[in-house]
Design a protein around this motif. Structure first.
Motif, short mmCIF file in Angstrom:
data_model
loop_
_atom_site.label_atom_id
_atom_site.label_comp_id
_atom_site.label_asym_id
_atom_site.label_seq_id
_atom_site.Cartn_x
_atom_site.Cartn_y
_atom_site.Cartn_z
N GLU A 1 -33.69 14.16 13.02
CA GLU A 1 -32.59 14.06 12.34
C GLU A 1 -31.96 12.76 11.85
O GLU A 1 -33.15 11.61 12.48
CB GLU A 1 -31.47 13.85 13.64
CG GLU A 1 -31.97 15.22 14.15
CD GLU A 1 -31.27 16.83 13.46
OE1 GLU A 1 -29.77 16.36 12.86
OE2 GLU A 1 -31.59 18.01 13.26
N ARG B 1 -21.56 17.66 11.55
CA ARG B 1 -22.54 17.27 12.11
C ARG B 1 -22.81 18.12 12.34
O ARG B 1 -23.49 18.79 13.45
CB ARG B 1 -22.97 15.78 12.66
CG ARG B 1 -23.89 16.24 13.94
CD ARG B 1 -25.18 15.58 13.44
NE ARG B 1 -26.03 15.67 14.46
CZ ARG B 1 -27.73 16.66 14.75
NH1 ARG B 1 -27.95 16.73 13.66
NH2 ARG B 1 -27.72 15.98 15.45
N GLU C 1 -23.19 21.58 11.15
CA GLU C 1 -24.49 21.73 11.43
C GLU C 1 -25.46 22.27 12.75
O GLU C 1 -26.03 23.20 12.77
CB GLU C 1 -25.52 20.68 10.74
CG GLU C 1 -24.71 19.74 9.18
CD GLU C 1 -25.78 18.46 8.59
OE1 GLU C 1 -26.05 17.70 10.54
OE2 GLU C 1 -25.20 18.31 7.78
N LEU C 2 -24.95 21.62 13.47
CA LEU C 2 -25.39 21.78 14.83
C LEU C 2 -25.08 23.57 15.71
O LEU C 2 -25.76 24.07 15.86
CB LEU C 2 -24.74 20.60 16.33
CG LEU C 2 -25.51 19.93 16.30
CD1 LEU C 2 -25.01 18.44 17.03
CD2 LEU C 2 -27.49 19.16 16.48
N GLU C 3 -23.82 23.76 15.04
CA GLU C 3 -23.18 25.26 15.60
C GLU C 3 -23.67 26.11 14.63
O GLU C 3 -24.08 27.18 15.41
CB GLU C 3 -21.71 25.28 15.27
CG GLU C 3 -20.88 24.11 16.42
CD GLU C 3 -19.39 24.72 16.16
OE1 GLU C 3 -18.89 24.78 14.42
OE2 GLU C 3 -18.47 24.19 16.68
N ALA D 1 -27.18 25.74 13.42
CA ALA D 1 -28.58 25.82 14.30
C ALA D 1 -28.46 26.18 14.95
O ALA D 1 -29.67 27.38 15.89
CB ALA D 1 -28.76 24.30 14.45
N LEU D 2 -26.91 25.89 16.30
CA LEU D 2 -27.67 26.93 17.42
C LEU D 2 -26.96 27.82 16.92
O LEU D 2 -27.87 29.58 17.75
CB LEU D 2 -26.56 25.99 18.52
CG LEU D 2 -25.75 27.20 19.59
CD1 LEU D 2 -27.15 27.18 20.47
CD2 LEU D 2 -24.76 26.70 20.38
#
Length: 123
Positions: A65, A79, A82-84, A86-87
């Motif tokens: 990252e 961000r 992106e994290l959601e 990826a989850l």
């Protein structure tokens, strides 16, 4: 000349979810969603659950990252998105692995999951 049809990510994600939630294979799922090749379904499943095509069953290493400026609201919103994503991809990957184990245990009649209880010495 070959005509290339592009499919929206929403359709791909819907297809992957259907594949993971059902007992249908790649070919049957492709037929259900009017996708011409089962290999496309397999590629999308790998894309969304993060399996490497070179090493089946192994997940891709996480990307490093980049440090971000926590003060920028737009950067933070991006961000979070992106994290959601990826989850969600990791959840789909986990569900795919669990489904694969269930199918192997059912069809191949082999025990894969660790059973709870006291350990026994195997002599």
């Amino acid at each position: 000349m070959k005509i290339v049809k592009h499919y929206p990510d929403e359709l791909k994600l819907k297809l992957v979810r259907h594949y993971l939630d059902s007992d249908e294979g790649y070919k049957k799922t492709a037929e259900r969603f009017n996708v011409p090749y089962a290999a496309m379904v397999m590629r999308w499943v790998r894309k969304f659950i993060g399996e490497s095509t070179t090493q089946p069953g192994m997940s891709k290493p996480a990307k490093k990252e980049k440090p971000i400026d926590p003060g920028d609201a737009e950067t933070m919103a991006k961000r979070i998105q992106e994290l959601e994503q990826a989850l969600e991809n990791e959840r789909l990957r986990s569900q795919a692995m669990s489904t694969m184990i269930d199918v192997a245990e059912r069809d191949l009649k082999i025990s894969i999951r660790k059973k709870s209880g006291a350990k026994r010495s195997g002599k």
